[in-house]
Scaffold this motif. Structure first.
Motif, PDB file in Angstrom:
ATOM      1  N   LEU B 265      11.594  -6.056  47.253  1.00  0.00           N
ATOM      2  CA  LEU B 265      11.088  -6.102  45.997  1.00  0.00           C
ATOM      3  C   LEU B 265      12.396  -6.324  45.151  1.00  0.00           C
ATOM      4  CD1 LEU B 265       8.866  -3.284  45.351  1.00  0.00           C
ATOM      5  CD2 LEU B 265       8.316  -5.568  45.202  1.00  0.00           C
ATOM      6  N   SER B 266      13.581  -5.768  45.408  1.00  0.00           N
ATOM      7  CA  SER B 266      14.556  -5.715  44.735  1.00  0.00           C
ATOM      8  C   SER B 266      15.448  -7.143  44.894  1.00  0.00           C
ATOM      9  CB  SER B 266      15.872  -4.544  44.749  1.00  0.00           C
ATOM     10  OG  SER B 266      16.148  -4.545  46.007  1.00  0.00           O
ATOM     11  N   GLU B 267      15.186  -7.808  45.902  1.00  0.00           N
ATOM     12  CA  GLU B 267      15.787  -9.068  46.430  1.00  0.00           C
ATOM     13  C   GLU B 267      14.833 -10.219  45.513  1.00  0.00           C
ATOM     14  OE1 GLU B 267      15.798 -10.479  50.470  1.00  0.00           O
ATOM     15  OE2 GLU B 267      16.075 -12.383  49.944  1.00  0.00           O
ATOM     16  N   VAL B 268      13.604 -10.374  45.402  1.00  0.00           N
ATOM     17  CA  VAL B 268      12.944 -11.159  44.764  1.00  0.00           C
ATOM     18  C   VAL B 268      12.706 -11.215  43.316  1.00  0.00           C
ATOM     19  CG1 VAL B 268      10.669 -12.543  45.009  1.00  0.00           C
ATOM     20  CG2 VAL B 268      11.983 -11.775  47.163  1.00  0.00           C
ATOM     21  N   PHE B 269      12.382  -9.944  42.771  1.00  0.00           N
ATOM     22  CA  PHE B 269      12.130  -9.513  41.579  1.00  0.00           C
ATOM     23  C   PHE B 269      13.230  -8.852  40.923  1.00  0.00           C
ATOM     24  CE2 PHE B 269       7.893  -9.261  43.704  1.00  0.00           C
ATOM     25  CZ  PHE B 269       7.421 -10.422  43.314  1.00  0.00           C
ATOM     26  N   GLU B 270      13.109  -8.825  39.555  1.00  0.00           N
ATOM     27  CA  GLU B 270      13.719  -7.822  38.583  1.00  0.00           C
ATOM     28  C   GLU B 270      13.150  -7.566  37.308  1.00  0.00           C
ATOM     29  OE1 GLU B 270      16.902 -10.886  37.537  1.00  0.00           O
ATOM     30  OE2 GLU B 270      15.799 -11.565  35.651  1.00  0.00           O
ATOM     31  N   LEU B 271      13.362  -6.441  36.753  1.00  0.00           N
ATOM     32  CA  LEU B 271      12.620  -5.735  35.860  1.00  0.00           C
ATOM     33  C   LEU B 271      12.691  -6.632  34.521  1.00  0.00           C
ATOM     34  CD1 LEU B 271      13.583  -2.250  35.740  1.00  0.00           C
ATOM     35  CD2 LEU B 271      11.426  -3.023  36.428  1.00  0.00           C
ATOM     36  N   ARG B 272      11.630  -7.159  33.881  1.00  0.00           N
ATOM     37  CA  ARG B 272      11.455  -7.727  32.570  1.00  0.00           C
ATOM     38  C   ARG B 272      11.781  -6.589  31.494  1.00  0.00           C
ATOM     39  NH1 ARG B 272       7.571 -12.162  32.247  1.00  0.00           N
ATOM     40  NH2 ARG B 272       6.582 -12.297  34.301  1.00  0.00           N
ATOM     41  N   PRO B 273      12.572  -6.949  30.615  1.00  0.00           N
ATOM     42  CA  PRO B 273      12.752  -6.044  29.257  1.00  0.00           C
ATOM     43  C   PRO B 273      11.675  -5.242  28.826  1.00  0.00           C
ATOM     44  CG  PRO B 273      13.920  -8.229  29.232  1.00  0.00           C
ATOM     45  CD  PRO B 273      13.070  -8.538  30.137  1.00  0.00           C
ATOM     46  N   HIS B 274      10.570  -6.053  28.530  1.00  0.00           N
ATOM     47  CA  HIS B 274       9.457  -5.483  28.270  1.00  0.00           C
ATOM     48  C   HIS B 274       8.049  -6.113  28.731  1.00  0.00           C
ATOM     49  CE1 HIS B 274       9.800  -8.421  25.087  1.00  0.00           C
ATOM     50  NE2 HIS B 274      11.011  -7.709  24.718  1.00  0.00           N
ATOM     51  N   PHE B 275       7.092  -5.702  28.625  1.00  0.00           N
ATOM     52  CA  PHE B 275       5.879  -6.141  28.829  1.00  0.00           C
ATOM     53  C   PHE B 275       4.674  -5.612  28.244  1.00  0.00           C
ATOM     54  CE2 PHE B 275       2.206  -6.904  31.902  1.00  0.00           C
ATOM     55  CZ  PHE B 275       2.482  -8.262  32.226  1.00  0.00           C
ATOM     56  N   GLU B 276       3.659  -6.575  28.069  1.00  0.00           N
ATOM     57  CA  GLU B 276       2.536  -6.126  27.017  1.00  0.00           C
ATOM     58  C   GLU B 276       1.472  -5.574  28.134  1.00  0.00           C
ATOM     59  OE1 GLU B 276       0.315  -8.511  24.861  1.00  0.00           O
ATOM     60  OE2 GLU B 276      -0.808  -6.774  23.774  1.00  0.00           O
ATOM     61  N   TRP B 277       1.109  -4.274  27.676  1.00  0.00           N
ATOM     62  CA  TRP B 277      -0.242  -3.873  28.862  1.00  0.00           C
ATOM     63  C   TRP B 277      -1.649  -3.849  27.688  1.00  0.00           C
ATOM     64  CZ3 TRP B 277       0.241  -0.358  33.371  1.00  0.00           C
ATOM     65  CH2 TRP B 277       1.695  -0.591  34.168  1.00  0.00           C
ATOM     66  N   ARG B 278      -2.599  -4.089  28.233  1.00  0.00           N
ATOM     67  CA  ARG B 278      -3.712  -4.138  27.573  1.00  0.00           C
ATOM     68  C   ARG B 278      -3.838  -2.702  27.386  1.00  0.00           C
ATOM     69  NH1 ARG B 278      -9.032  -7.718  27.445  1.00  0.00           N
ATOM     70  NH2 ARG B 278      -7.829  -8.933  28.926  1.00  0.00           N
ATOM     71  N   GLY B 279      -3.966  -2.572  25.750  1.00  0.00           N
ATOM     72  CA  GLY B 279      -4.525  -1.103  25.292  1.00  0.00           C
ATOM     73  C   GLY B 279      -3.338  -0.270  24.960  1.00  0.00           C
ATOM     74  N   ALA B 287       7.560  -4.331  34.034  1.00  0.00           N
ATOM     75  CA  ALA B 287       6.805  -5.207  34.861  1.00  0.00           C
ATOM     76  C   ALA B 287       7.964  -6.128  35.500  1.00  0.00           C
ATOM     77  CB  ALA B 287       6.028  -6.286  33.955  1.00  0.00           C
ATOM     78  N   LEU B 288       7.392  -6.801  36.505  1.00  0.00           N
ATOM     79  CA  LEU B 288       8.738  -7.474  37.209  1.00  0.00           C
ATOM     80  C   LEU B 288       8.455  -8.946  36.982  1.00  0.00           C
ATOM     81  CD1 LEU B 288       7.829  -6.118  40.624  1.00  0.00           C
ATOM     82  CD2 LEU B 288       9.527  -5.377  38.967  1.00  0.00           C
ATOM     83  N   ARG B 289       9.630  -9.838  36.880  1.00  0.00           N
ATOM     84  CA  ARG B 289       9.718 -11.229  36.960  1.00  0.00           C
ATOM     85  C   ARG B 289      10.541 -11.548  38.094  1.00  0.00           C
ATOM     86  NH1 ARG B 289      13.218 -11.711  31.606  1.00  0.00           N
ATOM     87  NH2 ARG B 289      15.271 -11.218  32.489  1.00  0.00           N
ATOM     88  N   LEU B 290      10.475 -13.126  38.451  1.00  0.00           N
ATOM     89  CA  LEU B 290      11.194 -13.522  39.546  1.00  0.00           C
ATOM     90  C   LEU B 290      12.736 -13.488  39.238  1.00  0.00           C
ATOM     91  CD1 LEU B 290       8.571 -14.228  40.284  1.00  0.00           C
ATOM     92  CD2 LEU B 290       9.558 -16.232  41.382  1.00  0.00           C
ATOM     93  N   SER B 291      13.709 -13.020  40.362  1.00  0.00           N
ATOM     94  CA  SER B 291      15.044 -12.868  39.856  1.00  0.00           C
ATOM     95  C   SER B 291      15.605 -14.225  39.839  1.00  0.00           C
ATOM     96  CB  SER B 291      15.751 -12.046  41.114  1.00  0.00           C
ATOM     97  OG  SER B 291      15.632 -12.889  42.493  1.00  0.00           O
ATOM     98  N   ASP B 292      17.045 -14.391  39.555  1.00  0.00           N
ATOM     99  CA  ASP B 292      17.627 -15.493  39.397  1.00  0.00           C
ATOM    100  C   ASP B 292      17.714 -16.255  40.829  1.00  0.00           C
ATOM    101  OD1 ASP B 292      18.188 -15.237  36.773  1.00  0.00           O
ATOM    102  OD2 ASP B 292      20.393 -14.482  37.142  1.00  0.00           O
ATOM    103  N   ALA B 293      17.788 -15.619  41.826  1.00  0.00           N
ATOM    104  CA  ALA B 293      17.723 -16.499  43.105  1.00  0.00           C
ATOM    105  C   ALA B 293      16.469 -17.148  43.297  1.00  0.00           C
ATOM    106  CB  ALA B 293      18.053 -15.571  44.227  1.00  0.00           C
TER     107      ALA B 293
END
Ligand code: SF4
Lengths: 92, 371
Positions: B265-279, B287-293
């Protein structure tokens, strides 16, 4: 997609890509066992594992596997559908 | 005690229900949240709430990954699917989630190439089989599912597959819990901790709930007896003025989680600064997004994604349901305008959603109650 279904590892068929053949409710499917590599000894033939979206996510003992199967069978349609999706899946 | 005969060990069920009754202090109201949709499902199916004393209330949490996908994210997926040459792949549960202009299923009926897959590895196979097309995997799920996406991306990278990418809407479990604990709407006494997510993250990340907020957490299995036992463990802590994280599901969940899964998880993803959740609105680092690599495999970088924010429909009270502020049947459109066949809100779509679980089993429970 939230279900985790128990299966029993038959053999490892692709060392490099960490794919094993697993018997899931009588169906044989390939699943990835790479997430268990850090757990004591990884997944070996005969081990019971919980499978989620084509990946073995944890090892369980046989009693736990049977109990989970009973619980899933009691869910009816949702479980049937998950099994159908698993059967349609072809992991290479 | 109407459902206990359906348990694997009915006698133990009776004993636990009796112990729970003996543990609660009369005159005190207990509000316990089950975080995970799998537990919600068990609770309704087995009528666990009917086995509890009247002053123990169960509220349903935000732990259904399909239910928390906001409308704008659905629209973004549809926009991607309409790009020329794109095949959009997703889990079956995603197909009927309403966006602002229909669901994936509607877009598919209108000609977009959207395919249901069981595993992200199926999506990767479709990419191999269709070298002239762009295959996008629309990834959803908590930490339970994210490691599978991560391993799939590692494999795509190792094989140098150029026509595969991932639109990542993976979410993390701790930030929404913190948001709920900080919200003034809700006074909770304890948590039934999620089972499957914890096989990956372990029980340790929930320690902040007992340490900083003074509430007990018991990570629980999914069988009705597991859930009853977990409720008993939470109530015992409350009665004895203790407060800690306990692991009822130790037979499956290691306290420290799955180290290999956390590593990928920590190799492939990084945390998004913020993410919208329904409701629930925007939650930081949730939430996660793909890391620079892995940026080359990020569909949001490969394509132009509208990324428009869409407000939830007025009639929809999913936010209140996800926060446990109202029960599913208290929503004005529950069972009338909003049904599993024609959902308005997401909680009605996935079988783990509180509204769908209640719709499927709740009525049955009420009938049995009258008998
Ligand atoms: S009944 Fe429908 S609209 Fe109302 S909270 Fe449930 S899913 Fe949302």
């Amino acid at each position: 997609m939230c279900l985790a279904i128990p299966g029993q590892v038959i053999d490892v068929v692709d060392e490099e890509n960490r794919l094993a053949r697993v018997d899931v409710a009588g169906v044989r499917r390939k699943v990835n066992i790479g997430l268990l590599d850090a757990a004591d000894g990884g997944a070996q033939p005969g081990d019971w594992v919980l499978i989620h979206v084509g990946f073995a996510m944890s090892k369980v003992d046989e009693e736990e596997a049977q109990a989970t199967l009973e619980l899933l069978a009691g869910m009816g349609d949702d479980y049937e559908q998950e099994l159908e999706e698993l059967k349609a899946s072809v992991i290479e | 005690m109407k459902f206990v005969d359906e348990f694997r060990d009915a006698e133990l069920g009776q004993v636990l229900a009796g112990e729970i009754l003996a543990t609660v202090e009369p005159g005190r109201h207990y509000k316990i949240m089950e975080v995970c949709g799998g537990h919600t499902h068990s609770i309704y199916k087995y009528g666990i709430d009917d086995l509890l004393p009247a002053n123990v209330e169960l509220v349903h949490g935000p732990g259904c990954p399909v239910c928390v996908i906001p409308m704008g994210r659905v629209d973004d997926g549809i926009a991607l699917a309409r790009e020329p040459d794109v095949i959009l792949t997703c889990f079956g549960d995603m197909m009927r989630i309403p966006g602002s202009d229909g669901s994936f299923l509607d877009a598919k009926a209108e000609g977009a190439d959207i395919r249901m897959v069981y595993s992200p590895l199926d999506a990767l196979r479709i990419a191999r089989e269709n070298p002239d097309r762009q295959v996008v995997f629309y990834a959803i799920g908590f930490e339970t599912t994210a490691p599978s996406t991560a391993l799939t991306l590692k494999r795509a990278k190792a094989e140098g597959i150029k026509n595969f990418s991932c639109m990542c809407s993976h979410v993390t479990i701790v930030p929404p819990l913190r948001a709920l604990l900080d919200s003034p709407d809700l006074r909770l006494d304890g948590f039934i901790g999620p089972g499957h997510v914890s096989t990956v993250v372990g029980a340790r990340p929930f320690e902040f709930i007992s340490e900083s907020y003074g509430k007990p957490v018991v990570v629980s299995g999914f069988e009705p007896l597991d859930v009853l036992q977990s409720i008993h463990m939470i109530l015992s802590q409350l009665t004895e003025d203790r407060c800690t994280v306990e692991n009822q599901y130790g037979r499956v969940v290691p306290y420290d989680g799955n180290l290999r899964a956390l590593e990928v998880l920590s190799e492939v993803f990084e945390l998004r600064p913020h993410f919208e959740w329904r409701g629930l609105g925007f939650i930081s680092q949730s939430a996660l997004r793909l890391s620079d690599a892995y940026a080359d495999f990020d569909a949001e970088q490969r394509f132009t994604v509208p990324g428009v924010r869409v407000a939830d429909p007025k009639a929809c009270q999913c936010g209140e349901v996800l926060k446990g502020v109202i029960k599913p049947w208290e929503c004005k459109v529950f069972g009338t305008a909003c049904t599993p066949e024609r959902p308005i809100g997401t909680c009605m779509v996935s079988p783990e959603g509180a509204c769908a679980a209640y719709y499927n089993y709740g009525r049955f429970a009420r009938e049995r109650e009258v008998v």
